[in-house]
Enzyme design. Structure first.
Site, PDB file in Angstrom:
ATOM      1  CB  ALA A   1      -0.904   0.005   1.243  1.00  0.00           C
TER       2      ALA A   1
ATOM      3  CG  ASP B   1       7.932 -11.032   4.319  1.00  0.00           C
ATOM      4  OD1 ASP B   1       7.266 -10.777   3.295  1.00  0.00           O
ATOM      5  OD2 ASP B   1       8.691 -12.017   4.418  1.00  0.00           O
TER       6      ASP B   1
ATOM      7  CE1 TYR C   1       7.021  -6.596 -16.591  1.00  0.00           C
ATOM      8  CE2 TYR C   1       5.231  -7.904 -17.506  1.00  0.00           C
ATOM      9  CZ  TYR C   1       5.771  -7.184 -16.464  1.00  0.00           C
ATOM     10  OH  TYR C   1       5.085  -7.072 -15.282  1.00  0.00           O
TER      11      TYR C   1
ATOM     12  CE  LYS D   1       3.006  -8.797 -12.976  1.00  0.00           C
ATOM     13  NZ  LYS D   1       2.533  -8.410 -11.629  1.00  0.00           N
TER      14      LYS D   1
ATOM     15  CB  VAL E   1       8.640   5.993 -13.772  1.00  0.00           C
ATOM     16  CG1 VAL E   1       9.932   6.011 -12.975  1.00  0.00           C
ATOM     17  CG2 VAL E   1       8.881   6.364 -15.223  1.00  0.00           C
ATOM     18  CB  THR E   2       6.754   1.941  -9.924  1.00  0.00           C
ATOM     19  OG1 THR E   2       7.058   0.666 -10.503  1.00  0.00           O
ATOM     20  CG2 THR E   2       5.407   2.422 -10.434  1.00  0.00           C
TER      21      THR E   2
HETATM   22  P1  NAI Z   1       6.107  -0.617  -6.168  1.00  0.00           P
HETATM   23  O1  NAI Z   1       7.510  -1.067  -6.021  1.00  0.00           O
HETATM   24  O2  NAI Z   1       5.839   0.847  -6.325  1.00  0.00           O
HETATM   25  O3  NAI Z   1       5.232  -1.089  -4.875  1.00  0.00           O
HETATM   26  C1  NAI Z   1       5.415  -2.319  -4.266  1.00  0.00           C
HETATM   27  C2  NAI Z   1       4.698  -2.348  -2.921  1.00  0.00           C
HETATM   28  O4  NAI Z   1       4.899  -3.658  -2.362  1.00  0.00           O
HETATM   29  C3  NAI Z   1       5.215  -1.358  -1.876  1.00  0.00           C
HETATM   30  O5  NAI Z   1       4.129  -0.889  -1.090  1.00  0.00           O
HETATM   31  C4  NAI Z   1       6.134  -2.227  -0.992  1.00  0.00           C
HETATM   32  O6  NAI Z   1       6.295  -1.749   0.344  1.00  0.00           O
HETATM   33  C5  NAI Z   1       5.368  -3.519  -1.020  1.00  0.00           C
HETATM   34  N1  NAI Z   1       6.175  -4.701  -0.704  1.00  0.00           N
HETATM   35  C6  NAI Z   1       7.222  -5.222  -1.388  1.00  0.00           C
HETATM   36  N2  NAI Z   1       7.661  -6.352  -0.778  1.00  0.00           N
HETATM   37  C7  NAI Z   1       6.871  -6.537   0.312  1.00  0.00           C
HETATM   38  C8  NAI Z   1       6.791  -7.528   1.326  1.00  0.00           C
HETATM   39  N3  NAI Z   1       7.610  -8.575   1.359  1.00  0.00           N
HETATM   40  N4  NAI Z   1       5.851  -7.362   2.274  1.00  0.00           N
HETATM   41  C9  NAI Z   1       4.995  -6.312   2.280  1.00  0.00           C
HETATM   42  N5  NAI Z   1       5.004  -5.368   1.334  1.00  0.00           N
HETATM   43  C10 NAI Z   1       5.918  -5.484   0.355  1.00  0.00           C
HETATM   44  O7  NAI Z   1       5.494  -1.465  -7.344  1.00  0.00           O
HETATM   45  P2  NAI Z   1       4.374  -1.214  -8.474  1.00  0.00           P
HETATM   46  O8  NAI Z   1       5.052  -0.903  -9.743  1.00  0.00           O
HETATM   47  O9  NAI Z   1       3.279  -0.353  -7.973  1.00  0.00           O
HETATM   48  O10 NAI Z   1       3.845  -2.710  -8.651  1.00  0.00           O
HETATM   49  C11 NAI Z   1       2.678  -3.210  -8.034  1.00  0.00           C
HETATM   50  C12 NAI Z   1       2.066  -4.251  -8.960  1.00  0.00           C
HETATM   51  O11 NAI Z   1       1.675  -3.609 -10.181  1.00  0.00           O
HETATM   52  C13 NAI Z   1       3.032  -5.384  -9.346  1.00  0.00           C
HETATM   53  O12 NAI Z   1       2.316  -6.592  -9.426  1.00  0.00           O
HETATM   54  C14 NAI Z   1       3.496  -4.955 -10.734  1.00  0.00           C
HETATM   55  O13 NAI Z   1       3.926  -6.036 -11.516  1.00  0.00           O
HETATM   56  C15 NAI Z   1       2.206  -4.351 -11.262  1.00  0.00           C
HETATM   57  N6  NAI Z   1       2.354  -3.485 -12.439  1.00  0.00           N
HETATM   58  C16 NAI Z   1       3.340  -2.535 -12.512  1.00  0.00           C
HETATM   59  C17 NAI Z   1       3.485  -1.767 -13.662  1.00  0.00           C
HETATM   60  C18 NAI Z   1       4.555  -0.718 -13.767  1.00  0.00           C
HETATM   61  O14 NAI Z   1       4.827  -0.265 -14.877  1.00  0.00           O
HETATM   62  N7  NAI Z   1       5.156  -0.285 -12.690  1.00  0.00           N
HETATM   63  C19 NAI Z   1       2.588  -1.933 -14.805  1.00  0.00           C
HETATM   64  C20 NAI Z   1       1.519  -2.891 -14.595  1.00  0.00           C
HETATM   65  C21 NAI Z   1       1.446  -3.661 -13.461  1.00  0.00           C
END
Ligand code: NAI
Length: 396
Positions: free
Chosen positions: A48, A110, A234, A243, A273-274
């Site tokens: 979150a 975690d 990817y 996925k 971009v994340t």
């Molecule tokens: P992000 O890196 O911004 O966020 C990840 C979140 O997961 C953070 O809140 C982090 O604290 C949490 N997290 C990570 N490991 C953890 C653990 N062991 N325990 C608890 N929390 C944990 O990532 P993003 O990019 O928002 O990705 C979220 C989803 O969206 C993923 O499934 C990603 O594949 C998907 N996605 C991302 C895209 C992109 O371009 N960034 C595009 C489409 C889907």
């Protein structure tokens, strides 16, 4: 302390509390400007604190007045050392939510572990009773399996053969060829174990067994497809296998929720971009071309625009949720438009170190990267002395 970015490769070791707070406020204001959504009322967001998960929490709270519980894994601050960005984002979100009279609590740890699942279940039981939306938005490089204790690491590799394509180092702007060795050994299984659907299903099984899912509850996880340009690394690579597994898990979960009339979806989102995506080779070059074209067409979106649209135009329209032929919700529709992809394919062949600043949005990429950590955010005084020891008001 005065906080400046300290960048190492794909991460920034520092984060700015005021910049993160401003980012959160901007997202809240965006959601409010789009009007109320007749959406969920009690929401659990797993992952979150940044990216799509943070935007999901903000949209739930400020679009639908929902009570939210957030689970994330972030580094708290220490004297003279900043917290990670997700910590400051969460602190800012919970302050704003509490000021607005909304319930908002969170758990830092975690999410793959039994301990954090149990703690979350206890919190829901004590404070919310039942929840009606579970967002699963984890992006992690590794997972300690809660049953076997095995540590699985996810990798971003092609399958079957070496993949060579262009990429850009977005810090220097240098465009070069990169060759990535194919998956070997247990790479595919390990990536599926981390980024596939097993943990999502475990969360839902446990929530359901404890009777914490309201009748009609919905759960959504996020996926990505992207164009043929990036598919070797990817969608047809190791992460794509994960996925595929996540998407198949949605059907299994939906079956298990039938008796409570619950629903499980995967939403395919746009490339953004994340922290997670900047680590994937080739993707930063693709994103900088994509941003340029989508901005020129007036159809660019960030995480909050994507998720606000997901809630308002897909999940909570009052009508049946529209999906593609594989049962997936699509909010990557604008990215995947034929005209957008045709322009990217043409620019791809032209992209060089010299041409990219002109034909791509490298500056926009860099700005978004810095913004992730609260830097280069409009309205923030980076010369000011700020308190790094920010607390999260709803942290349990
Ligand atoms: P992000 O890196 O911004 O966020 C990840 C979140 O997961 C953070 O809140 C982090 O604290 C949490 N997290 C990570 N490991 C953890 C653990 N062991 N325990 C608890 N929390 C944990 O990532 P993003 O990019 O928002 O990705 C979220 C989803 O969206 C993923 O499934 C990603 O594949 C998907 N996605 C991302 C895209 C992109 O371009 N960034 C595009 C489409 C889907």
């Amino acid at each position: 302390m005065i906080i400046a970015p300290k960048i190492r490769g794909f991460i920034c070791l520092t984060a700015h509390p005021d910049g993160c707070a401003q980012n959160v406020l901007n997202q809240i204001n965006y959601v409010k400007s789009k009007g109320p959504i007749d959406g969920p009322k009690k929401v659990l967001v797993i992952g979150a604190s940044t990216g799509f998960g943070l935007s999901s929490r903000i949209t739930s709270a400020f679009g639908s007045n929902a009570s939210t519980i957030g689970v994330y894994f972030e580094k708290p601050p220490a004297p003279g050392k900043t917290a990670s960005a997700g910590w400051y984002n969460t602190a800012a979100f919970e302050t704003q939510a509490h000021e607005a009279g909304l319930y908002a609590k969170s758990i830092n740890g975690d999410a793959f572990s039994n301990e954090i699942k149990e703690k979350t279940l206890e919190l829901i039981k004590a404070d919310l009773g039942q929840i009606d939306l579970v967002i699963y938005s984890l992006a992690s490089p590794k997972r300690v399996h809660p049953v076997t204790g095995v540590v699985h690491s996810s990798v971003l590799k092609p399958i079957g053969e070496v993949y060579t394509n262009k990429t850009v180092d977005f810090h220097t702007g240098i465009v070069s060829d990169i060759s990535i060795q194919p998956a070997a050994g247990d790479d595919i299984e390990n990536t599926i174990a981390v980024m596939g659907g097993e943990d999502w299903a475990m969360w839902i099984d446990e929530l359901k067994a404890a009777n914490l899912l309201a009748p009609g509850a919905t759960t959504v996880a996020y996926s990505y497809i992207g164009p043929s340009l990036t598919e070797a690394v990817y969608r047809k690579g190791t992460i794509g296998r994960a996925k595929d597994h996540l998407e198949a898990t949605a059907f299994e979960i939906a079956d298990k929720l039938k008796d409570i009339n619950g629903k499980a979806y995967v939403s395919v989102n746009k490339a953004l971009v994340t922290q997670a995506s900047s680590a994937i080779p080739v993707i930063p070059l693709y994103i900088s071309l994509l941003y340029k074209i989508m901005k020129a067409e007036g159809i660019h979106e960030g995480c909050i625009e994507q998720i606000q649209r997901l809630f308002k135009d897909r999940l909570y329209t009052g009508a049946e949720v529209l999906t593609d032929d594989k049962g997936r919700i699509r909010v990557d529709d604008l990215e995947m438009r034929d005209d957008v992809q045709a322009q990217i394919a043409a620019l791809w062949t032209e992209a060089t170190t010299e041409s990219l600043p002109e034909i791509g949005d490298l500056a926009g990429y860099k700005k978004d990267f810095l913004n992730l950590f609260g830097f280069d955010v409009a309205g923030v005084d980076y010369e000011a002395d700020v308190n790094e020891m920010v607390e999260i008001s709803g942290l349990v």
